[in-house]
Design an enzyme around this catalytic site. Structure first.
Site: not given
Ligand SMILES: NC(=O)c1ccc[n+]([C@@H]2O[C@H](COP(=O)([O-])OP(=O)(O)OC[C@H]3O[C@@H](n4cnc5c(N)ncnc54)[C@H](OP(=O)(O)O)[C@@H]3O)[C@@H](O)[C@H]2O)c1
Ligand SMILES: NC(=O)c1ccc[n+]([C@@H]2O[C@H](COP(=O)([O-])OP(=O)(O)OC[C@H]3O[C@@H](n4cnc5c(N)ncnc54)[C@H](OP(=O)(O)O)[C@@H]3O)[C@@H](O)[C@H]2O)c1
Lengths: 490, 108, 108, 490
Positions: D413-416, D453
């Site tokens: 999720n966050d890393v994209t 996050a």
């Protein structure tokens, strides 16, 4: 621990522990500065700060030592005089040499400084030993002191003479080709036996300072015999190795006079110097053992290839070169030892500026072992204020040669020799600059003379190559003049 | 201060380890300055030369201490000065007058 | 062996320097295994726990030493075992049977 | 040095120096193994050897200590029993946990081992202090011992409780979102004052073991208060920091019981752990201070963006996904925490094999902080025997996304999240995988739930994106089945 107790009695320090502990802590701080300094020197942007930090640490260490000596109060007025005059004199000489030496002579200067460092380390042990041995009715000097004294003296003396020979070879007052001393092996064996005998005698409990001095002399001879058979091309690695030796000798001196500061800093240099030596040898595609075994670049090796290769050589003049350069799109300058020898770094910069004004794209191909010390070309061209960005490493520039209209080789030889790609000769396996891939090649050198490896260079007989036989400095000046006249730059 | 042999050895070994680790992947450009820097650091032997002078009480002692001080002084001061000079070469110069000629020098 | 405070401090500082220098540019992949490896090394506290047991002479001492030994034993043995397990993952496996399915997997 | 002399009297070591010196040398050898081991762990090919070498060093250190204790002869039979039973029991528990834990739970296990390490270090100081204080008519405990004891106890106790909280947050039995303890700041202040008072009392010369235990309890509470407000996403960095703490505590324990081995190894871990913590924080684009200050990823931050962004979401099924994948030329798999949580690493490997059999080019995009610990995805996929070469770092893979037919995002999720490219939200400035540049995107996750996050991800509302709502494991199995049925791989 009996040994330690015995040594305490004859030691020069006062029993005022608190003050001394403070001094030791300050020396530890200084050593930390050395470490951080070396750490910072791993990268160009911080290298300068690293050296300064290290120097600050050294100043602190010296100041702390002076305070300790003053506090101790055992020093005589003559002692102060020796210390002050000696220190100031030595510093003055060092500073003068460091300031006045030419850039190209730096390696030999470093070697000279290393020599005296090794000498100083040996003298510390000798002086302490002579003093201890001179105390009437003194008991046997503890093994702890005598073992480290012998080590210090041997390593220090080998370094002293070996480094001087190395410096001499680089400076040229000792022939730089490998000099095989007749019977060297035998002499070394005899000396080694003598060393062992002397060491045994000292360890047997004889407080014999004469023996120690004999050991020092034998070690001095060994240093000469060790470095003589090594070719000048390998000198930088040898200097680095002897540098690590000095570090070790200083650490031993620390054991002798019981100074943690010396032990720490000495071991630090001993270890980091060894790693650096290995890195340098790797960069030259040699092994340290191989180098110390000596004989690289002897006449023998030269004759292997030197025989029939000499084909047709096309000789060109300054005007030809000037026109070719001025109308090129992309010029790659390949500097080598000859550029350094001729002090032509400023001229090459001037020529490059001239060409760039005409819109020619100029870059410099820096081979890791071009010249006579690693980084030699960088130091030299930086002195001439060549922008750091135009200096390209071998990995960066090799793919660009096919696109270069002219590769301008100035006093470089071995680092461009395509023979390195074949096995069976003195440069085999060394990574080289792909100068022969350029569209055309110009070589400035004085003759068909050999480079360090002492072998022919097929590049010079390549049909694409024009040889401009001249001293690098004179040749470049001629080319600059020709460019200005013929092409008429504003 | 007299330390025991064993702690001295410990300190020696640890310093060796620091020395081995502190030199990592140095660019070749820095090999010579780094060698020179290490060379200056063993100039710390000047501390030893001074201590020797502090215990000298006869002619032989004085002479040895004097030579040691000269040698060590050369090593340490010369070493730092020459290293500094080498490293000056790596400094970004704040566009001196001589730079004018390279105005169109591309990425300089 | 009783060493003086000053040498102990020296040794402490030098070990710190070794520690700072020994970790250089680790690839991120190795961050966790490296953390775990460092974790196992401080399991050397088991030496301390054992020495404590060797001087214990009453119940409180025994209990404290026992707990310390259990804790330290967990730290040291578990630490090495778990690190080893993580690192097993990085080993080039000698083409096990399960690999057959990836024959045409390109660059594997 | 008076302090030292006093402490010597109450020390547990025998005066048999030679034997002890030998033991100290062996411990030094062990420490050298630790250093070389850590050095080898800087690169994947040698990492395994590094850890083994370190383990050998540890075995040697333990054996040498047992020999020393036996030689000393002061240990009672009960002492031997405690030592043996305790050591074996602890080792057994450690080994069992290390062997049996799932790959994804490793960070919390490391944290647990770290906790007990810190606890052991604190106990060493407490035990020694209690023993010294209990000697009738004993003089005041030397400042050297009491200062280091207090430091050891404080650092060790903070680590013990802090690491347990960290492990609990990762394991999930403590809520992983930042928990701001009401009045935490005030409690911390009071505790700090109490610590100072206690320390002052002990240093004033009171051999009060009760005070030391009070200090330990206060430190335990402080550890909890310190870690509670930190979000679960920052836990790996916190664990690494606490790891460095334990190292320092162990070094302090070394000062207390005068063990050079503990001082060296402890300081080594303290320093290398700090550097590692910094590297880890850098990789997550955070500063250590910022992390310890806490509160990252609180509900507040979430609501900033969480409001209106939710646009149209296109939901897809297993069959759609299977066809899209099977007919792609190039698929990039983007694994995230959800893959780890669902233990779907073997399934993803199976799917990739299936696709590769059809000639699809598959690679994995490994974001440095995907998952819950650095290297999490590598460890996980390596477990499933994904070839090391198919794992691409962010720098390598980002330029390839535009050429990818499908980016298959599994539980990431966050890393994209493209929001990272804009300022003003919880992931701002974090480098991300350029998944949104791919020709089409498939995301497997259970819901529109947030990542660590706690913010919306615009990628999910991108028209190119198909959301396949499923547990990663179940979803992948469905896709594999669909590929097999629909496309009919042999
Ligand atoms: N950099 C290092 O660290 C290092 C250390 C040790 C050894 N080496 C070795 O040194 C060699 C370096 O290669 P290189 O290509 O730089 O140099 P090189 O192979 O030694 O060749 C230098 C050439 O410059 C010419 N030359 C000399 N003085 C000149 C002058 N005043 N004007 C014009 N040309 C002059 C010489 O030819 P003429 O006589 O015909 O003019 C000679 O062939 C390699 O073999 C390397 O392994 C390097
Ligand atoms: N790697 C590290 O060292 C590290 C350390 C600390 C913090 N972090 C932080 O952790 C985050 C990592 O990013 P990420 O993209 O890997 O993960 P992420 O942003 O935390 O998102 C994970 C997603 O996986 C989904 N998920 C959870 N369980 C699942 C399951 N069983 N099956 C399928 N999906 C599941 C969740 O959505 P659903 O609930 O909708 O399924 C969630 O949105 C970053 O914010 C990073 O800063 C990383």
């Amino acid at each position: 621990m009996g040994a330690v107790t015995a040594s305490i009695m004859f030691h020069f320090v006062s029993p005022s522990y608190a003050f001394e502990d403070g001094i030791t802590l300050i020396l530890l701080l200084a050593a930390t500065c050395f470490v951080i300094g070396l750490h910072l020197m791993n990268a160009p942007p911080t290298a300068n700060h690293g050296n300064r930090l290290s120097a600050v640490g050294m100043a602190v260490a010296v100041a702390a030592t002076l305070a300790l000596i003053a506090h101790d109060g055992t020093i005589t007025t003559t002692g102060w005089l020796m210390l002050a005059v000696g220190g100031v004199l030595g510093s003055g000489i060092g500073l003068y040499l460091a300031r006045s030496v030419e850039m190209t002579a730096m390696p030999q200067l470093v070697s000279l400084f290393n020599a005296v460092g090794g000498g100083a380390a040996a003298l510390v042990a000798i002086a302490d030993f002579v003093r201890l041995a001179g105390i009437a009715g003194a008991p046997t000097i503890a093994a702890r002191i005598s073992v480290t004294s012998v080590l210090d003296v041997v390593i220090g003396a080998v370094t002293l003479s070996g480094s001087i020979v190395a410096a001499g070879k680089l400076q040229g007052f000792i022939p730089s080709n490998p000099i095989v001393i007749p019977g060297g092996r035998f002499i070394n064996l005899v000396l080694a036996l003598a060393l062992c005998a002397g060491t045994g005698y000292i360890l047997s409990g004889a407080n014999s300072d004469i023996t120690l001095i004999g050991i020092a002399i034998a070690a001095l001879v060994m240093g000469v015999i060790m470095v003589m058979p090594i070719g000048g091309a390998d000198m930088p690695v040898v200097i680095s190795l002897l540098n690590a030796f000095t570090g070790t000798a200083v650490a031993m001196a620390g054991f002798v006079i019981n100074s943690l500061g010396l032990i720490i800093a000495g071991a630090l240099v001993g270890a980091s110097g060894s790693i650096l030596t290995k890195l340098m040898a790797d960069a030259m595609n040699r092994s340290i053992l191989n180098i110390v075994a000596g004989g690289f670049g002897t006449g023998d090796t030269a004759s292997v290839i030197g025989a029939g290769a000499t084909g047709q050589v096309r000789s060109v003049g300054a005007d030809d070169v000037a026109i070719q350069l001025a109308y090129a799109q992309k010029v790659i300058i390949v500097p080598g030892y000859g550029l350094a020898a001729a002090h032509a770094q400023h001229s090459v910069k001037e020529l490059a500026d001239l060409l760039e004004k005409r819109g020619v794209e100029v870059s410099y191909a820096i081979h890791p072992v071009a010249g006579r010390m690693p980084g030699h070309m960088n130091v030299l061209l930086a002195e001439a204020e060549v922008p750091y960005e135009e200096l390209k490493t071998m990995e960066e520039i090799n793919p660009e040669f096919p696109r270069a209209d002219v590769a301008l080789v100035i006093g470089a030889n071995d680092v461009t020799n395509p023979a390195a790609r074949r096995p069976g000769n003195a440069v085999s396996g060394m990574p080289i600059l792909d100068v022969d891939k350029a569209k055309s090649i110009i070589v400035i050198k004085r003759s068909m003379g050999y480079g360090y490896a002492g072998i022919d260079n097929e590049l010079y007989t390549d049909p694409k190559t024009g040889m401009f036989f001249a001293d690098a400095q004179a040749g470049l000046r001629a080319i600059i003049a020709a460019v200005k006249t013929l092409v008429g730059v504003d | 201060m007299d330390t025991s042999l064993i702690t001295d050895v410990t300190i020696f070994v640890l310093s060796l380890l620091v020395g081995f680790e502190v030199i990592s992947k140095v660019p070749q450009t820095l090999h010579t300055p780094l060698m020179s820097a290490a060379n200056s650091i063993h100039g710390v032997v000047i501390v030893g030369a001074f201590l020797i002078a502090s215990t000298a009480h006869n002619t032989v002692g004085y002479v040895l201490a004097f030579i040691a001080a000269v040698f060590a002084g050369m090593n340490v001061v010369g070493g730092y000065a020459v290293t500094d000079r080498m490293l000056q070469m790596f400094q970004r110069r704040p566009a001196p007058a001589a730079k004018e000629a390279t105005e169109q020098g591309g990425n300089s």
